[in-house]
Design a protein around this motif. Structure first.
Motif, PDB file in Angstrom:
ATOM      1  N   VAL A 265     -15.714  32.790  52.454  1.00 37.21           N
ATOM      2  CA  VAL A 265     -14.943  33.332  53.503  1.00 37.21           C
ATOM      3  C   VAL A 265     -15.888  32.991  54.892  1.00 37.21           C
ATOM      4  O   VAL A 265     -14.801  32.777  55.901  1.00 37.21           O
ATOM      5  CB  VAL A 265     -15.304  35.045  53.395  1.00 37.21           C
ATOM      6  N   ARG A 266     -16.811  32.832  55.017  1.00 36.74           N
ATOM      7  CA  ARG A 266     -17.566  32.441  56.064  1.00 36.74           C
ATOM      8  C   ARG A 266     -17.043  30.944  56.755  1.00 36.74           C
ATOM      9  O   ARG A 266     -16.954  30.625  57.714  1.00 36.74           O
ATOM     10  CB  ARG A 266     -19.013  32.365  55.950  1.00 36.74           C
ATOM     11  N   ALA A 267     -17.014  29.896  55.809  1.00 37.35           N
ATOM     12  CA  ALA A 267     -16.598  28.824  55.881  1.00 37.35           C
ATOM     13  C   ALA A 267     -14.970  28.644  56.642  1.00 37.35           C
ATOM     14  O   ALA A 267     -14.897  28.037  57.710  1.00 37.35           O
ATOM     15  CB  ALA A 267     -16.517  28.075  54.508  1.00 37.35           C
ATOM     16  N   HIS A 268     -14.117  29.651  55.815  1.00 36.57           N
ATOM     17  CA  HIS A 268     -12.852  29.644  56.569  1.00 36.57           C
ATOM     18  C   HIS A 268     -12.593  29.969  57.999  1.00 36.57           C
ATOM     19  O   HIS A 268     -12.187  29.712  58.919  1.00 36.57           O
ATOM     20  CB  HIS A 268     -11.933  30.500  55.446  1.00 36.57           C
ATOM     21  N   LEU A 269     -13.463  30.994  58.219  1.00 34.36           N
ATOM     22  CA  LEU A 269     -13.627  31.618  59.504  1.00 34.36           C
ATOM     23  C   LEU A 269     -14.251  30.501  60.630  1.00 34.36           C
ATOM     24  O   LEU A 269     -13.793  30.495  61.617  1.00 34.36           O
ATOM     25  CB  LEU A 269     -14.492  33.103  59.724  1.00 34.36           C
ATOM     26  N   LEU A 270     -15.083  29.923  60.336  1.00 33.95           N
ATOM     27  CA  LEU A 270     -15.932  29.108  60.978  1.00 33.95           C
ATOM     28  C   LEU A 270     -14.747  27.745  61.324  1.00 33.95           C
ATOM     29  O   LEU A 270     -15.036  27.314  62.419  1.00 33.95           O
ATOM     30  CB  LEU A 270     -17.458  28.449  60.517  1.00 33.95           C
TER      31      LEU A 270
ATOM     32  N   SER B 290     -12.810  41.094  51.373  1.00 33.14           N
ATOM     33  CA  SER B 290     -11.258  40.874  51.397  1.00 33.14           C
ATOM     34  C   SER B 290     -11.147  41.758  52.814  1.00 33.14           C
ATOM     35  O   SER B 290     -10.082  41.116  53.519  1.00 33.14           O
ATOM     36  CB  SER B 290     -10.854  41.576  50.289  1.00 33.14           C
ATOM     37  N   ARG B 291     -11.824  42.904  53.034  1.00 38.37           N
ATOM     38  CA  ARG B 291     -11.200  43.298  54.326  1.00 38.37           C
ATOM     39  C   ARG B 291     -11.568  42.282  55.712  1.00 38.37           C
ATOM     40  O   ARG B 291     -10.934  42.486  56.591  1.00 38.37           O
ATOM     41  CB  ARG B 291     -11.986  44.505  54.530  1.00 38.37           C
ATOM     42  N   VAL B 292     -12.729  41.466  55.437  1.00 41.35           N
ATOM     43  CA  VAL B 292     -13.138  40.703  56.576  1.00 41.35           C
ATOM     44  C   VAL B 292     -11.933  39.634  56.815  1.00 41.35           C
ATOM     45  O   VAL B 292     -11.628  39.411  57.801  1.00 41.35           O
ATOM     46  CB  VAL B 292     -14.302  39.781  56.286  1.00 41.35           C
ATOM     47  N   VAL B 293     -11.482  39.193  55.644  1.00 38.98           N
ATOM     48  CA  VAL B 293     -10.259  38.100  55.880  1.00 38.98           C
ATOM     49  C   VAL B 293      -9.081  39.062  56.448  1.00 38.98           C
ATOM     50  O   VAL B 293      -8.296  38.302  57.257  1.00 38.98           O
ATOM     51  CB  VAL B 293      -9.983  37.918  54.383  1.00 38.98           C
ATOM     52  N   ALA B 294      -8.768  40.188  55.957  1.00 37.22           N
ATOM     53  CA  ALA B 294      -7.568  40.825  56.562  1.00 37.22           C
ATOM     54  C   ALA B 294      -7.912  41.244  58.067  1.00 37.22           C
ATOM     55  O   ALA B 294      -6.915  40.932  58.893  1.00 37.22           O
ATOM     56  CB  ALA B 294      -7.170  42.155  55.899  1.00 37.22           C
ATOM     57  N   VAL B 295      -9.032  41.491  58.568  1.00 36.58           N
ATOM     58  CA  VAL B 295      -9.228  41.782  59.791  1.00 36.58           C
ATOM     59  C   VAL B 295      -9.160  40.426  60.631  1.00 36.58           C
ATOM     60  O   VAL B 295      -8.399  40.343  61.706  1.00 36.58           O
ATOM     61  CB  VAL B 295     -10.621  42.502  60.038  1.00 36.58           C
ATOM     62  N   ALA B 296      -9.598  39.353  60.048  1.00 33.99           N
ATOM     63  CA  ALA B 296      -9.579  38.076  60.665  1.00 33.99           C
ATOM     64  C   ALA B 296      -8.030  37.590  61.107  1.00 33.99           C
ATOM     65  O   ALA B 296      -7.757  37.063  61.927  1.00 33.99           O
ATOM     66  CB  ALA B 296     -10.337  37.077  59.867  1.00 33.99           C
ATOM     67  N   LYS B 297      -7.279  37.902  59.843  1.00 33.00           N
ATOM     68  CA  LYS B 297      -5.846  37.487  60.016  1.00 33.00           C
ATOM     69  C   LYS B 297      -5.169  38.336  61.033  1.00 33.00           C
ATOM     70  O   LYS B 297      -4.108  38.030  61.918  1.00 33.00           O
ATOM     71  CB  LYS B 297      -5.236  37.767  58.655  1.00 33.00           C
ATOM     72  N   ALA B 298      -5.529  39.699  61.080  1.00 33.00           N
ATOM     73  CA  ALA B 298      -4.807  40.541  62.035  1.00 33.00           C
ATOM     74  C   ALA B 298      -5.221  40.641  63.534  1.00 33.00           C
ATOM     75  O   ALA B 298      -4.521  40.617  64.419  1.00 33.00           O
ATOM     76  CB  ALA B 298      -5.017  42.041  61.376  1.00 33.00           C
ATOM     77  N   CYS B 299      -6.635  40.346  63.658  1.00 39.49           N
ATOM     78  CA  CYS B 299      -7.362  40.301  64.944  1.00 39.49           C
ATOM     79  C   CYS B 299      -7.904  39.160  65.510  1.00 39.49           C
ATOM     80  O   CYS B 299      -8.381  39.043  66.569  1.00 39.49           O
ATOM     81  CB  CYS B 299      -8.297  41.524  65.030  1.00 39.49           C
ATOM     82  N   GLY B 300      -7.856  38.181  64.559  1.00 36.96           N
ATOM     83  CA  GLY B 300      -8.347  36.664  64.888  1.00 36.96           C
ATOM     84  C   GLY B 300      -9.704  36.565  64.142  1.00 36.96           C
ATOM     85  O   GLY B 300     -10.568  37.601  63.878  1.00 36.96           O
ATOM     86  N   PRO B 301     -10.183  35.051  64.121  1.00 39.12           N
ATOM     87  CA  PRO B 301     -11.393  34.650  63.264  1.00 39.12           C
ATOM     88  C   PRO B 301     -12.511  35.291  63.901  1.00 39.12           C
ATOM     89  O   PRO B 301     -13.472  35.503  63.236  1.00 39.12           O
ATOM     90  CB  PRO B 301     -11.172  33.244  63.181  1.00 39.12           C
ATOM     91  N   ARG B 302     -12.642  35.306  65.268  1.00 36.61           N
ATOM     92  CA  ARG B 302     -13.788  35.661  66.063  1.00 36.61           C
ATOM     93  C   ARG B 302     -14.207  37.048  65.585  1.00 36.61           C
ATOM     94  O   ARG B 302     -15.380  37.523  65.213  1.00 36.61           O
ATOM     95  CB  ARG B 302     -13.725  35.606  67.417  1.00 36.61           C
ATOM     96  N   ARG B 303     -13.099  37.853  65.657  1.00 32.53           N
ATOM     97  CA  ARG B 303     -13.211  39.486  65.137  1.00 32.53           C
ATOM     98  C   ARG B 303     -13.891  39.515  63.550  1.00 32.53           C
ATOM     99  O   ARG B 303     -14.680  40.424  63.092  1.00 32.53           O
ATOM    100  CB  ARG B 303     -12.027  40.391  65.354  1.00 32.53           C
ATOM    101  N   GLY B 304     -13.327  38.706  62.822  1.00 35.63           N
ATOM    102  CA  GLY B 304     -13.495  38.469  61.542  1.00 35.63           C
ATOM    103  C   GLY B 304     -14.766  38.249  61.102  1.00 35.63           C
ATOM    104  O   GLY B 304     -15.865  38.657  60.267  1.00 35.63           O
ATOM    105  N   LEU B 305     -15.201  37.292  62.055  1.00 34.59           N
ATOM    106  CA  LEU B 305     -16.604  36.801  61.711  1.00 34.59           C
ATOM    107  C   LEU B 305     -17.906  37.902  62.154  1.00 34.59           C
ATOM    108  O   LEU B 305     -18.730  37.833  61.360  1.00 34.59           O
ATOM    109  CB  LEU B 305     -17.075  35.463  62.542  1.00 34.59           C
ATOM    110  N   ALA B 306     -17.414  38.628  63.334  1.00 32.64           N
ATOM    111  CA  ALA B 306     -18.161  39.575  63.857  1.00 32.64           C
ATOM    112  C   ALA B 306     -18.503  40.653  62.668  1.00 32.64           C
ATOM    113  O   ALA B 306     -19.657  41.437  62.498  1.00 32.64           O
ATOM    114  CB  ALA B 306     -17.679  40.034  65.075  1.00 32.64           C
ATOM    115  N   LEU B 307     -17.296  40.816  62.050  1.00 41.15           N
ATOM    116  CA  LEU B 307     -17.355  41.951  60.885  1.00 41.15           C
ATOM    117  C   LEU B 307     -18.257  41.480  59.698  1.00 41.15           C
ATOM    118  O   LEU B 307     -19.031  42.152  59.184  1.00 41.15           O
ATOM    119  CB  LEU B 307     -16.103  42.503  60.391  1.00 41.15           C
ATOM    120  N   LEU B 308     -18.040  40.081  59.438  1.00 35.71           N
ATOM    121  CA  LEU B 308     -18.861  39.411  58.310  1.00 35.71           C
ATOM    122  C   LEU B 308     -20.279  39.648  58.503  1.00 35.71           C
ATOM    123  O   LEU B 308     -21.274  39.941  57.663  1.00 35.71           O
ATOM    124  CB  LEU B 308     -18.423  38.155  57.977  1.00 35.71           C
ATOM    125  N   ASP B 309     -20.630  39.266  59.822  1.00 34.44           N
ATOM    126  CA  ASP B 309     -22.075  39.317  60.135  1.00 34.44           C
ATOM    127  C   ASP B 309     -22.681  40.743  60.216  1.00 34.44           C
ATOM    128  O   ASP B 309     -23.769  41.093  59.715  1.00 34.44           O
ATOM    129  CB  ASP B 309     -22.328  38.809  61.761  1.00 34.44           C
TER     130      ASP B 309
END
Length: 422
Positions: free
Chosen positions: A373-378, A333-352
């Motif tokens: 979550v990965r699918a939405h970011l991609l 869930s934090r990955v999703v929030a970071v992606a919304k706040a800072c952009g999907p690339r940042r979120g994907l990097a955190l997920l990895d």
């Protein structure tokens, strides 16, 4: 709602009260729970054809009481054949026979506290209470734990025997013992609510009878310990989450993501109550995980539109929550929030990064969520082929048909994009 659903809801509501009546009479939780389960089974077979009795609780208590008598006699005299013959005799199930007294008060919370007896391990406390009070089947509990149904059935049986051996009585715990049981009770209620909010399997997104039962029991617990900020936080979280119920699915069969929901359909009464609860306890002492989750839900609830959501605040709250409770769902869930706040690339990097350390994709209980979550970011990054593969993977890993339909629909995104470009 059909007759079968009506009967199922009624049996779920009455089961704790029937169990309470038998335990009060016999002081034997271990076999009383078995007797109640058999009475519920008889009702589920007979009521659809014969109709629901005028006094269903009395009917259930009567049947369970007679089964209990047979079980006690069988224990004492070891007359197994006589017991089985009695069960086959229709007279034993005669609804016109005199019934034991029916109590009017609600035994649900007392059963919760009994099931959270310190003689039981936390896992056994949760499993036993989900079955005895929450009404979940052994299969549903097993799914939540990633265990087999047989193994979970054995665990529940052992928990009941452990209660018997400990001499646990059907009475409120002492003031000294009560705080030790509250944490386990909250975990149980949280699990019941989550199973209801997104059913682990089946063709319904949710099981509203479970979410409403969890809310009802949490209200009772909050009344019992009104000064406990974490209980208030748990109740607030449930109310705020439940407020979105009618907007989560279109026609009851198609999942609607949070950012696409019609917020005019959110229940403002529940939102106002939930926000008031969390605000009333936020500065009263140490902040715990339930309060933090309620605060996150309140930020969502107070945004008039999806694009007005304060995602930086939500990301900060999730970071705080993750430090207190480092679980996979919270990290994702934090990955999703970071992606919304800072952009999907940042979120994907955190997920990895989290995947390298926690291996979410290798855990049967977390890989579905990780793939979704990965699918939405991609998809947000425009990598449609990889997004489609992740959506299909996530769909294959869920047993909830509504969620599966949503993920499969999202997986068709690259097909539609190719058609639009042709």
């Amino acid at each position: 709602m059909g007759t079968t659903d009506t009967i199922e809801d009624l049996l779920r509501a009455e089961a704790p009260q029937v169990l309470g009546a038998l335990v009060r009479k016999f002081s034997r939780f271990d076999i009383a729970e078995d007797a109640v389960q058999e009475a519920l089974l008889v009702a589920s077979r007979r009521w659809p054809a014969e109709g629901i009795p005028v006094e269903p609780r009395s009917w259930l208590i009567r049947v369970a009481y007679r089964r209990m008598i047979d079980m006690v006699r069988s224990e004492q005299a070891a007359r197994r054949r006589e017991q089985e013959a009695g069960l086959a005799d229709p007279a034993v199930l005669d609804a016109s026979a005199p019934a034991p007294d029916v109590v009017d008060h609600d035994d649900s919370l007392l059963l919760l506290l009994l099931c959270c007896h310190p003689a039981l391990s936390p896992t056994s406390q949760v499993a036993l209470t989900l079955r005895a009070v929450g009404g979940l089947t052994t299969a549903e509990i097993a799914h939540a734990y990633g265990a087999s149904e047989a193994a979970m059935g054995t665990r529940i049986s052992r928990a009941k025997q452990r209660l018997k051996q400990s001499g646990a009585r059907f009475e409120p715990p002492s003031p000294e013992d009560l705080p030790d049981r509250v944490d386990a009770v909250m975990k149980i209620l949280y699990l019941i609510f989550n199973e209801g909010y997104t059913a682990s399997s089946g063709d319904r997104l949710e099981r509203v009878e479970l979410t409403e039962e969890a809310i009802r029991l949490t209200r009772m617990l909050h009344h019992l310990r009104s000064g406990d900020a974490e209980i208030a936080g748990l109740l607030s979280l449930m109310l705020l989450t439940h407020s979105r119920r009618t907007a989560r699915a279109q026609d009851g069969h198609e999942l609607v993501p949070l950012e696409e929901q019609d917020r005019s359909r959110w229940d403002r009464r529940l939102i106002d109550e939930g926000v008031a609860l969390i605000e009333s306890v936020w500065q009263t002492g140490p902040v715990g995980p339930y309060q933090l989750q309620a605060a996150i839900a309140a930020v969502h609830a107070q945004a008039r539109a999806a694009d007005e959501t304060d995602w930086p605040q939500i990301a900060a709250l999730y970071l705080w929550l993750e430090r207190l409770l480092p679980t996979a769902p919270i990290s994702l869930s934090r990955v999703v929030a970071v992606a919304k706040a800072c952009g999907p690339r940042r979120g994907l990097a955190l997920l990895d990064e989290l995947e390298r350390t926690h291996k979410f994709s290798e855990n049967a209980l977390t890989r579905h969520r990780e793939q979704a979550v990965r699918a939405h970011l991609l998809e947000s990054l425009g990598d449609l082929a990889a997004a489609r593969a992740a959506y299909l993977s996530a769909a294959a890993l869920t047993d909830n048909e509504v969620e599966k339909t949503y993920l499969l629909r999202r997986a068709r995104l690259d097909d539609s994009a190719a058609t639009d470009g042709s």
